[in-house]
Design an enzyme around this catalytic site. Structure first.
Site, PDB file in Angstrom:
ATOM      1  N   HIS A  13      33.896  42.061  31.120  1.00 37.88           N
ATOM      2  CA  HIS A  13      35.086  42.242  30.455  1.00 37.88           C
ATOM      3  C   HIS A  13      35.959  40.873  30.339  1.00 37.88           C
ATOM      4  O   HIS A  13      37.079  41.065  29.674  1.00 37.88           O
ATOM      5  CB  HIS A  13      35.959  43.336  30.329  1.00 37.88           C
ATOM      6  CG  HIS A  13      35.433  45.026  30.808  1.00 37.88           C
ATOM      7  ND1 HIS A  13      34.834  45.132  29.291  1.00 37.88           N
ATOM      8  CD2 HIS A  13      34.905  45.767  31.046  1.00 37.88           C
ATOM      9  CE1 HIS A  13      34.082  46.773  30.100  1.00 37.88           C
ATOM     10  NE2 HIS A  13      34.246  46.314  30.764  1.00 37.88           N
ATOM     11  N   HIS A  16      31.852  50.160  25.786  1.00 38.29           N
ATOM     12  CA  HIS A  16      30.708  49.564  27.230  1.00 38.29           C
ATOM     13  C   HIS A  16      29.246  48.897  26.522  1.00 38.29           C
ATOM     14  O   HIS A  16      28.350  49.937  26.948  1.00 38.29           O
ATOM     15  CB  HIS A  16      30.864  49.808  28.510  1.00 38.29           C
ATOM     16  CG  HIS A  16      31.424  50.176  29.091  1.00 38.29           C
ATOM     17  ND1 HIS A  16      32.891  51.057  28.793  1.00 38.29           N
ATOM     18  CD2 HIS A  16      32.529  49.479  29.831  1.00 38.29           C
ATOM     19  CE1 HIS A  16      34.129  50.679  29.695  1.00 38.29           C
ATOM     20  NE2 HIS A  16      34.115  49.549  30.085  1.00 38.29           N
TER      21      HIS A  16
END
Ligand SMILES: Nc1ncnc2c1ncn2[C@@H]1O[C@H](COP(=O)(O)OP(=O)(O)O)[C@@H](O)[C@H]1O
Ligand SMILES: Nc1ncnc2c1ncn2[C@@H]1O[C@H](COP(=O)(O)OP(=O)(O)O)[C@@H](O)[C@H]1O
Ligand SMILES: [Mg+2]
Ligand SMILES: [Mg+2]
Ligand SMILES: [Mg+2]
Ligand SMILES: [Mg+2]
Lengths: 334, 216, 334, 216
Positions: free
Chosen positions: C58, C221
Site C-alpha cells: 500500500h 486488496h
C-alpha cells in the site's frame, strides 16, 4: 486503456481546474489564460520570478511544483506538447516583480520554440528580462559530445529546486540563471521503460515491449531509447543506469550528491525503494555521500511503467539550495 | 488563376476534414518515431481553426487576415513543435497577400515560398534531418523554378506537390536528427516522419482545393 | 506483470531496507525486528506513542507516515498480510514513553488477530497500555447497520493524522483514542477499481474486469466490490461515490470537511485532479466547506488502477488536527 | 498406534511439500474470494517452518516443543489471518503432547481436538461462515465421537478427514461472512474457501503420513 476521465479533448482543462480548486491556498489560475497558474501567495517585490512548464501528462510535474521555494508560475501544454507562447507570456507578466524571470524547461524542439517566442514577446511587449535554462539531464538522449542535444527529464526537479531556492534567497537574475545552469550541468538521469502509456485521445499504447522486455533510455514521452533487452532484476537495472550516469559524470569519494529515484507512473513505490537500495549501495561503495534522497513519482509519463535514477552532484552552494524549504501542493520540504 | 477568400477558407476547411481522417495515421507514425501525438496535435489545432472560420472569420474577406488568424489560432491551441512551425508558415505566407485585392498566380506562389521559408527559419532544420523540411524544401524549390519558367501557379504547384511527395517518402530512409526522435539512430529508419507526412497532406489539400475550384 | 524487483520472496525486506536508507533522518529500522520501523527523532517523554501498520503493498502507506505529527512507529507485514505480533510488539516497546501506545489499523481479520495478540503481550510482558482504533471507512464493505464489519482503506490517513496531531499536542492515551475514534466515525470512503494488480510472487492479476468495465466498491486488496458495470465518465463515477458516502454520512451546508482523492496505484494524478473537480462541485453545490484537500496516491494497492474518494467531517477539534504540521518522508505539511 | 518425533516432523515436512504443490491453487481460490495471497502466505509460513526443522529442531525429540515452535515460526513468518489461526492450532495442540513420553491414540486425538478448539477461539468464526472452521469443526466432531466409541485414532481420523472434505466442499455453497470476502454476497457462491481447502489438506497430509508410517 481505461481512464477515469470525461471528454478526452478536455482532460487538460479539467485537470487544471480540479488542481486549482484542490489547492486554492497555493495556486491560482490566471484570468488572462487558463493554461497559466501562478502562486497564490504574494511574492516579494524584487524577487526573480521562476517559471516552469511544458507538456502535461507528467503530473505532479510541472504544476505541482509551484509554491514557496520552487516556481512562481507554470504554463501547461497539451499532453506531451509544449505550451504555446500565450500562457507562458501571461504567467511571465504575472510573476515578474521588476527583476526578470527565469524560464526552466526541458530541451525539446517544441519547448525551445514556444518558450523562445514567449521570451522575445516578454522583452518586446512588456520589457521583461528573461533568462532561460534548458534542462538536458537525459544521458540516453545524445552522446556526451552532443550534450546540448540532450532531452530534459526527471532531473528538472533538481534544477527547479536550485533556481527556486536561489530566487527565494534574493539572488538576481544572472545568479539564478547561473545556479540553475550549474544544477543542470551537475545533473544526470537514466531511465528504463517497462510498459507503455496511452494518450487519452487515442487510447493506443505509446510503444510496444514484449512481456519480458525493458527499454533502457526510454524517453519521458515514450520516445524510443537506447536499446531493448530482457527485463533484468532491479539490482542489475540500477547497476546499468548508475554505470551510464557515473561514466558520463564522474563523482569521486567524499563528494556529495542528491538522488532521485523517480517512478514513471504505474511503477510502485515498493519497486522504487528496492531500486534506491541498490543506488545507495553503489554510492556508498564508492564513498560518495548521499546528502538527500527523493523516492517517488515526481515526474511521470501518464501511466507508463518504469523508473529513472537522477544524480545531482552538490557543491556547497547547491547543497544549501537542495536543503532549502519548499511548500508546493505536490512537494513540501521543511 | 484567381483565388477568393471563400476558396482560401474552403482550403482551410478541407484541411480540417483531411486531418480528422488522417489523425490516427499521423499518431501511428509519431508513435514509431516520437511521442505519438502528432495526429492529436494537428486535430486540436485545426479544430480550433475551424471554430475561428465559423466564428470570427465567417465574413472575413481579407486572406491575409485569415491566414494570420489561422496561424495564431493554431499556435495558441497546440503549442508543441508544429504549433510555432505551421503558425510561422501561415503568418509569413500572409505577408504575400497583404494589400492585395486579388490573389493570382504570383501571390499564391509567394505565399507558399514564404510559408516554407518561415518554417525553415523557425525550426532551423536542414534537408535530411528527417522533418517536415524534407517535404517543404523540395516543394518550394520546385515551385519557384517552375514558376520562373511558366508563371503558371497551378501547373507549378502540381509539380511542387509531386516533389513534396518524393521528399516525404525520402524520410523513410533517413536517420532522425531533430526533434523527439533524434536519438533513435538506426531504429528511425523505415518510418516516414509524421511532420513530413502532414505537411505533404496540407500541400496536397491546397492543390485539390484549387483544382476543384477551377473546374466549378 | 513486469516488475522492477529482485527475488519475489524478498521484496518486503528489500523495500524496507531501501526506504530506511533513503530517509535516515526520519526513520530507523529496529535491530530487534527488521519489520518494525520507528521515527529517527527523539520523541518527547510522556508522549503517547502512535503505532500504525498492516500488510505491505500500500506504499506510501503505511511506512511513509512515520514522522513528526503522524505515527511514531510502523509494523510491516507481507504483501496484503497483517504483520505478525513480533514487529508490532517490538515497535510498541520502542515508542512507548510511559504513557501508552495507540494502535491504528484497518479492520481486517488478520490485523485484528495480530494486533490484538501484540496488545495483549505488550500489557503482559512489558506493562504497556495499548488503546486500539480500527479503521472502518469503506462504505462499500458492509451495510450501515453492520458498520463494525467495515474494512479500512484510504481514510486511515485522516485517522492517523488526527491521532498523530493529538499525541503531538500532548493528549493522554484516552484522549488520543477518543480523537482517533471520532476521526474514524466521521470518515467515509468509496472506491472504484479499473485494472488489477498482481502479487510479485504469483504475477497473476488479482481480479478480472473487461476492457470497458469498472468495479464499484472494490477493496484495497482486490477484494470484489459491490457491483461491476460499464466504465462511466469520471464525473458520473464521482457522483456515484459521493452519493453513497453522503447517504451514509449526511453532511449539511456550512459544515467543514477534509477531502482525499486517492489513487490506487497506476491511476494518474491527471485523472485524480479531474475527479477532484467534480467532488468540489458537488460539495460546493451543497454549501459544504472544503477545509483541506489531498489529491494523490496516499494508499495504494500495488499497481492497481482505480481511485477512491474519502470525506472526513470536521468539527473544530478535528479541523485543528488536520491543519497540524507533519513531517514524514512521504507526507509533509507546514 | 504410536508416533515418534521423527514421524511428527515427517508430517510437517510433508505439509511443506504439499503446500508448495498447492500454492497456485490456493492463491487462485483466494483471488476469487479475497486478496489472492493464501497460497503465498502458506508457502512463506511453511518454508519458515521447514528451515526450523532443518535447523533448531533437527535433533529435537519433544513433539510438544516441535509443535509450539512450528506454530510460532509460522506466525512470525506470515502474520496474516492464517498466522494467528494455525499458530494457535499448533500451540494448543502442543499441550496434548506435554510431558508425554509416547504419543499414542489418545494424545493424537487430543492434539487435533485442541488444535481445532484453539483456532475456533482465536478466530471466533462459526460453522457456515465460509472459513476453515467449516472444515475443522466437523472433523473434530467426527474424530471425537468416533474415538469415543473405538479408541482407534487412525480409524477415527480417517473418518474425520472424510468429514473435513465434506465440510470443505460445503463452503462452495456458502455466503462469506468472515474475513476479506464477507462483502461478496452472492458472488462468493460457487467457490471453495481457501482456508477451508488448506486446512483439509493439512489434515489429509497428517493421515497419509501416519498411514505410510504404519505400513513401513
Ligand atoms: N526543428 C524542426 N524543424 C522542422 N520540423 C520539425 C522540427 N522539429 C520537429 N519538427 C517536426 O515536427 C514533427 C512532430 O510534431 P508533433 O508530434 O506535433 O510535435 P512534438 O514533437 O512536440 O510532439 C516532426 O515529425 C517533425 O516533422
Ligand atoms: N475469523 C476467522 N476464523 C477462521 N478462519 C478465518 C477467519 N478469518 C479468515 N479465516 C480463514 O483465512 C483464510 C484466508 O487466509 P489468507 O488469505 O492467508 O489471509 P488474509 O485474509 O489475511 O489474506 C480464509 O479463507 C478463511 O478460511
Ligand atoms: Mg508532443
Ligand atoms: Mg509528437
Ligand atoms: Mg492477505
Ligand atoms: Mg488472503
Amino acid at each position: 486503456m481505461k481512464k477515469l476521465i470525461n471528454d478526452p479533448m478536455r482532460v487538460v482543462e479539467e485537470m487544471i481546474e480540479g488542481y486549482a480548486k484542490a489547492y486554492p491556498k497555493h495556486v491560482r489560475q490566471l484570468a488572462e489564460n487558463d493554461r497559466a497558474l501562478i502562486t497564490a501567495k504574494e511574492t516579494r517585490d524584487g524577487k526573480v520570478g521562476v517559471l516552469i512548464g511544458g507538456g502535461s501528462g507528467h503530473e505532479p510535474a510541472f504544476i505541482g511544483y509551484v509554491g514557496d521555494g520552487m516556481a512562481d508560475g507554470v504554463a501547461v501544454g497539451n499532453i506531451f506538447s509544449s505550451p504555446p507562447p500565450d500562457p507562458i507570456l501571461e504567467a511571465t507578466k504575472a510573476i515578474d516583480k521588476g527583476k526578470g524571470v527565469i524560464y526552466i524547461y526541458g530541451n525539446y524542439a517544441g519547448d525551445v520554440m514556444n518558450f523562445g517566442m514567449a521570451a522575445e514577446l516578454a522583452d518586446l511587449e512588456s520589457d521583461i528580462r528573461v533568462g532561460s535554462v534548458l534542462v538536458t539531464d537525459d544521458v540516453a538522449s545524445a552522446p556526451k559530445e552532443e550534450k546540448q542535444k540532450r532531452r530534459g527529464i526527471a532531473g528538472e526537479f533538481f534544477v527547479t529546486k536550485a533556481a527556486g531556492a536561489a530566487a527565494d534567497k534574493g539572488y538576481n537574475l544572472a545568479d539564478v540563471v547561473r545556479v540553475a545552469q550549474k544544477a543542470n550541468d551537475y545533473t544526470r538521469t537514466m531511465g528504463v521503460g517497462l510498459t507503455p502509456c496511452s494518450l487519452p485521445q487515442t487510447g493506443k499504447p505509446s510503444f510496444e515491449l514484449a512481456d519480458n522486455e525493458m527499454e533502457i533510455g526510454l524517453g519521458h514521452h515514450g520516445e524510443p531509447g537506447l536499446e531493448k533487452g530482457d527485463l533484468l532484476p532491479a539490482d542489475q537495472v540500477v547497476e546499468r543506469l548508475m554505470h551510464d550516469i557515473l561514466i558520463d559524470m564522474p563523482v569521486v569519494s567524499g563528494e556529495k550528491v542528491a538522488v532521485l529515484v523517480n517512478g514513471l507512473g504505474s511503477t510502485t513505490n515498493m519497486e522504487l525503494y528496492i531500486m534506491f537500495r541498490r543506488v545507495e549501495q553503489i554510492l556508498s561503495d564508492k564513498g560518495i555521500i548521499i546528502h538527500r534522497s527523493y523516492v517517488g513519482s515526481y515526474s511521470t509519463s501518464l501511466e507508463m511503467g518504469g523508473a529513472s535514477v537522477t544524480i545531482t552532484k552538490l557543491d556547497e552552494e547547491l547543497a544549501e539550495f537542495i536543503d532549502h524549504p519548499a511548500d508546493c501542493p505536490m512537494y513540501v520540504q521543511i | 488563376m484567381k483565388i477568393t477568400a471563400a476558396e482560401f477558407k474552403a482550403f482551410l476547411k478541407n484541411v480540417v476534414t483531411m486531418i480528422e481522417e488522417q489523425k490516427d495515421y499521423l499518431c501511428e507514425l509519431d508513435r514509431k518515431l516520437g511521442d505519438g501525438d502528432h495526429g492529436v496535435t494537428m486535430s486540436i489545432g485545426w479544430q480550433a481553426v475551424n471554430e475561428k472560420l465559423d466564428g470570427e472569420l465567417k465574413d472575413e474577406q481579407d486572406c491575409s487576415r485569415i491566414s494570420i488568424l489561422a496561424g495564431r489560432t493554431f499556435l495558441s491551441a497546440v503549442g508543441s513543435s508544429v504549433g510555432p512551425l505551421y503558425a510561422t508558415g501561415f503568418m509569413r505566407g500572409a505577408k504575400a497577400f497583404q494589400g492585395k485585392l486579388e490573389l493570382g498566380d504570383q501571390e499564391l506562389k509567394d505565399f507558399w515560398v514564404a510559408f516554407v521559408d518561415g518554417i525553415k527559419e523557425r525550426g532551423k532544420a536542414e534537408v535530411g534531418d528527417k522533418t517536415m523540411i524534407d517535404t517543404l524544401h523540395p516543394a518550394a524549390e520546385s515551385l519557384q523554378s517552375n514558376f520562373a519558367h511558366t508563371n503558371d501557379f497551378v501547373a507549378s504547384f502540381t509539380e511542387a506537390v509531386k516533389a513534396a511527395e518524393l521528399g516525404m517518402e525520402s524520410t523513410k530512409g533517413l536517420l532522425s536528427k531533430r526533434g523527439r526522435s533524434s536519438r533513435l539512430g538506426e531504429r528511425s529508419l523505415g518510418t516516414k516522419d509524421p511532420g513530413a507526412a502532414s505537411s505533404y497532406m496540407i500541400l496536397n489539400t491546397f492543390l485539390t482545393t484549387i483544382k476543384s475550384a477551377q473546374t466549378v
